[in-house]
Design a protein around this motif. Sequence first.
Motif, mmCIF file in Angstrom:
data_model
loop_
_atom_site.group_PDB
_atom_site.id
_atom_site.type_symbol
_atom_site.label_atom_id
_atom_site.label_comp_id
_atom_site.label_asym_id
_atom_site.label_seq_id
_atom_site.Cartn_x
_atom_site.Cartn_y
_atom_site.Cartn_z
ATOM 1 N N GLY A 186 3.359 -10.630 13.357
ATOM 2 C CA GLY A 186 2.799 -10.864 12.049
ATOM 3 C C GLY A 186 3.825 -11.477 11.137
ATOM 4 N N SER A 187 3.336 -11.931 9.985
ATOM 5 C CA SER A 187 4.204 -12.620 9.030
ATOM 6 C C SER A 187 4.685 -11.667 7.963
ATOM 7 C CB SER A 187 3.428 -13.775 8.392
ATOM 8 O OG SER A 187 3.011 -14.687 9.389
ATOM 9 N N ASN A 188 5.874 -11.938 7.429
ATOM 10 C CA ASN A 188 6.444 -11.157 6.348
ATOM 11 C C ASN A 188 6.556 -12.063 5.135
ATOM 12 O OD1 ASN A 188 8.035 -9.655 4.607
ATOM 13 N ND2 ASN A 188 9.227 -8.746 6.282
ATOM 14 N N LEU A 189 5.861 -11.681 4.045
ATOM 15 C CA LEU A 189 5.873 -12.502 2.832
ATOM 16 C C LEU A 189 7.052 -12.168 1.927
ATOM 17 C CD1 LEU A 189 2.057 -12.635 1.992
ATOM 18 C CD2 LEU A 189 3.449 -14.261 3.275
ATOM 19 N N ASN A 190 7.912 -11.264 2.362
ATOM 20 C CA ASN A 190 9.181 -10.997 1.668
ATOM 21 C C ASN A 190 8.996 -10.655 0.198
ATOM 22 O OD1 ASN A 190 10.747 -11.559 4.017
ATOM 23 N ND2 ASN A 190 10.466 -13.758 3.625
ATOM 24 N N GLY A 191 8.027 -9.762 -0.070
ATOM 25 C CA GLY A 191 7.841 -9.293 -1.436
ATOM 26 C C GLY A 191 7.196 -10.290 -2.370
ATOM 27 N N LEU A 192 6.566 -11.329 -1.860
ATOM 28 C CA LEU A 192 5.889 -12.327 -2.694
ATOM 29 C C LEU A 192 4.812 -11.662 -3.536
ATOM 30 C CD1 LEU A 192 5.531 -15.412 -3.267
ATOM 31 C CD2 LEU A 192 3.755 -15.375 -1.495
ATOM 32 N N HIS A 193 4.695 -12.102 -4.785
ATOM 33 C CA HIS A 193 3.687 -11.537 -5.683
ATOM 34 C C HIS A 193 2.450 -12.443 -5.695
ATOM 35 C CE1 HIS A 193 2.248 -8.975 -8.930
ATOM 36 N NE2 HIS A 193 1.772 -10.081 -9.492
ATOM 37 N N LEU A 194 1.273 -11.861 -5.433
ATOM 38 C CA LEU A 194 0.017 -12.611 -5.396
ATOM 39 C C LEU A 194 -0.905 -12.141 -6.517
ATOM 40 C CD1 LEU A 194 -0.766 -12.598 -1.554
ATOM 41 C CD2 LEU A 194 0.446 -14.337 -2.878
ATOM 42 N N ARG A 195 -1.617 -13.095 -7.084
ATOM 43 C CA ARG A 195 -2.653 -12.778 -8.077
ATOM 44 C C ARG A 195 -3.996 -12.731 -7.353
ATOM 45 N NH1 ARG A 195 -1.554 -17.916 -11.578
ATOM 46 N NH2 ARG A 195 -1.468 -18.640 -9.411
ATOM 47 N N ILE A 196 -4.682 -11.621 -7.505
ATOM 48 C CA ILE A 196 -5.929 -11.393 -6.765
ATOM 49 C C ILE A 196 -7.056 -11.151 -7.769
ATOM 50 C CG2 ILE A 196 -7.113 -9.895 -5.121
ATOM 51 C CD1 ILE A 196 -4.467 -9.362 -3.793
ATOM 52 N N ALA A 197 -8.085 -11.971 -7.692
ATOM 53 C CA ALA A 197 -9.254 -11.806 -8.560
ATOM 54 C C ALA A 197 -10.206 -10.799 -7.945
ATOM 55 C CB ALA A 197 -9.956 -13.150 -8.748
ATOM 56 N N SER A 198 -10.783 -9.960 -8.789
ATOM 57 C CA SER A 198 -11.746 -8.980 -8.298
ATOM 58 C C SER A 198 -12.664 -8.550 -9.429
ATOM 59 C CB SER A 198 -11.040 -7.766 -7.688
ATOM 60 O OG SER A 198 -11.944 -6.975 -6.960
ATOM 61 N N LEU A 199 -13.694 -7.794 -9.063
ATOM 62 C CA LEU A 199 -14.684 -7.304 -10.017
ATOM 63 C C LEU A 199 -14.979 -5.841 -9.729
ATOM 64 C CD1 LEU A 199 -17.512 -9.997 -10.396
ATOM 65 C CD2 LEU A 199 -16.176 -8.975 -12.226
ATOM 66 N N ASP A 200 -15.455 -5.139 -10.742
ATOM 67 C CA ASP A 200 -15.923 -3.771 -10.549
ATOM 68 C C ASP A 200 -17.318 -3.825 -9.928
ATOM 69 O OD1 ASP A 200 -16.530 -1.132 -10.572
ATOM 70 O OD2 ASP A 200 -16.239 -0.817 -12.713
ATOM 71 N N VAL A 201 -17.350 -3.999 -8.597
ATOM 72 C CA VAL A 201 -18.608 -4.101 -7.862
ATOM 73 C C VAL A 201 -18.668 -2.909 -6.915
ATOM 74 C CG1 VAL A 201 -20.065 -5.557 -6.413
ATOM 75 C CG2 VAL A 201 -18.422 -6.609 -7.952
ATOM 76 N N ARG A 202 -19.330 -1.871 -7.329
ATOM 77 C CA ARG A 202 -19.374 -0.661 -6.529
ATOM 78 C C ARG A 202 -20.523 -0.736 -5.531
ATOM 79 N NH1 ARG A 202 -17.730 3.871 -11.097
ATOM 80 N NH2 ARG A 202 -16.278 2.523 -12.191
ATOM 81 N N PRO A 203 -20.359 -0.170 -4.343
ATOM 82 C CA PRO A 203 -19.273 0.693 -3.894
ATOM 83 C C PRO A 203 -18.094 -0.044 -3.277
ATOM 84 C CG PRO A 203 -20.982 0.640 -2.246
ATOM 85 C CD PRO A 203 -21.452 -0.225 -3.375
#
Length: 683
Positions: A34-51
């Motif tokens: 597997g790959s190691n991203l070495n602590g890279l910071h990613l911005r992740i979009a999401s929504l409050d879509v339950r469950p």
Amino acid sequence: MEFFKIRLYQQRTWIGILIVFLFVPYDAECSHGGSNLNGLHLRIASLDVRPYMSIEKNQSTYRADGIVYQIIVWLSIRYNFTFSLVLPPDGTFGALVNHTWNGMIGMAINNQVEIIAAPVVPSLDRAKVLDFTTTFSEEPMICLIPAPEPDNSLSAIAKPYDYQVGLYMIVLQDILTNFFSHNSDDFDPNIFTGVLISYLTIPKMQPIVETTEELAASTRLHVVAIKNSIFESTLLQSTSGPLQSLGNQLRQHPGNSLPGDYYNLNKLLETALLGKFGIILSKSQAESLINMSWKKENRCRLSIMREKIQSTRFCFALPKKSPYSKLISEGYACLSTNQIRPYMHIEHDLKGNILKLDGFVYQMVLWLSVRFNFTFTVVEPKDGAVGALVNNTWNGMIHMAIIREVDLVAAPVVPSSDRIRVVDFSISYLDEQAACLIPAPTFDRNKWTAVFRPFNYTVWLMIIFSLLSISIITWTTTNAYAKWCLDRSHIPATLRFQLPFSQNFLFAFGTLCSQSKWIPSSSYSTRIATSSWCLMSAVLVYAFSSCIIAYLTIPKSYLLVNSIEELANSEILQVATLKNSIFETTLLQSNFGPLKNLGDSLRKNPENRLTGQYYNQAKLLDKVFGRLALITGKLQLDMLMELDYRKSRRCDLTLLPQQFMPILKTCLALPKGSTYTHLINLG
């Protein structure tokens, strides 16, 4: 745009990650490399879509949860990156409006985020601007509607027969009356009465709509969907059939396209409970709403339309040609290849080497290896046993731990007084309930005695007593009246009422069978008695008819044994358990009661103490099927019943209803004084 960072190392998050391991299978081939991203910071979009994803704000902090969030956390640990969740300003997934994408899709196109972590459904338009990962969930698109309503009881009198049968009976009755008037008895009403009583006592529920065509044509329900969702897009883009009609409804009633804040299930529930809308959404969301409705009102007011609209698959989405697409797909593809099995599952190749590992105990060990940065090798015990004290010598995995052949026993090990002396235990990770697997209930197939089943023997005795009593009463009163007429020289009346006992008995019995034609006619006392008997007979006849119809149409089933006491005394079933397990030890060490009797049965029948090879569920099922009562952990027995159902498509096994052992604490075991015990407990 709302931007915030989630703290990973909180207790709730670690528990959530463990849940992912418990419910998402793992392929051994994916555990290396597997790959190691070495602590890279990613911005992740999401929504409050339950469950799928739950995001709650508490003052200035946020708390995220849900299966999608747990997948993100797992990926961040696996590939060594950090992340921040970004909420879309309009609170939507994204749709193409006036040739411009909005919502999270617009954010990905404009490179404001690297990943969309939400249940995104691929579509033709979306595939032109986004890359999609492999599917992490497949669900049908359904419609949430008000619960079925009881049918109108005022028209119940006409419901036992449909109109063709009703017309036939009227015509036939007319013919019999006109041409055979000398034998024109009415139809026996018992069948009609039985069905009518059933109809009035068992509510008949009528769904408001059952198909998409009925929903499109309904004047009561209006379709509703969340704006810019795949569900709304599916309806609006349909060009034929009922889906096009539903899309036209949305265009005519733009207020039924709900804004993004209706992803909040509490708000969506208020709309659903109005009883005027059919809400298009995923099955998981609909089931969550139904559960919330039940908890809120303690009654069922919502249901799912019988017909599924279409199948949908959920993925993560990334900007076009994103360097992370393949990485994310591989990351959770390794977590979703096989079905979870209880505890630990080991597959071997033809040479006997370990080919594949699975099970939630294995996932726990794997998690600990990631958490504390160690590697491990799985070693199987030669005798295939957990371990028991036999002739003052420990065997199985317990023995391996004692001689420090292994550093950790990763299995569902239950602490006991003997085991505590020789090994250390971690904190409990599962409360296991002992259960007994027995053959499924047998049906009472003897229909010849069905005529006696509606009433128990005491009721039958009372009916016979009442039959004799009313016969004696009418015979006595009629003869007394005849004697009174004789004393007054009323000779015709004397001959009329001086009847034998058999005639009175036939009257009482005929009334009970709805066949009596003769009614004693004499004094008021006789008439009162016969009227009371006729009334009681009518009640008994209708009750008997209804019960016998129910008995003949609904099968009655009986368990072979209902308790551990009956099992200990059973001549049909013998107890069996896995050798050197905590369940065998419990039975063999019991000194009184039914458990002692079961232990004695194991001693008399040592072949019922199943060896380690029967940890293989297929072999275990073949061994115990229909012949033995197997005592072991409930999770294992649930899997055996599922395996049997898949094999035969019948329910041939069930669990003894009685809980006969205390709840067992399941732990991991380590050598006495192990330096890793505290670490495992922390993990």
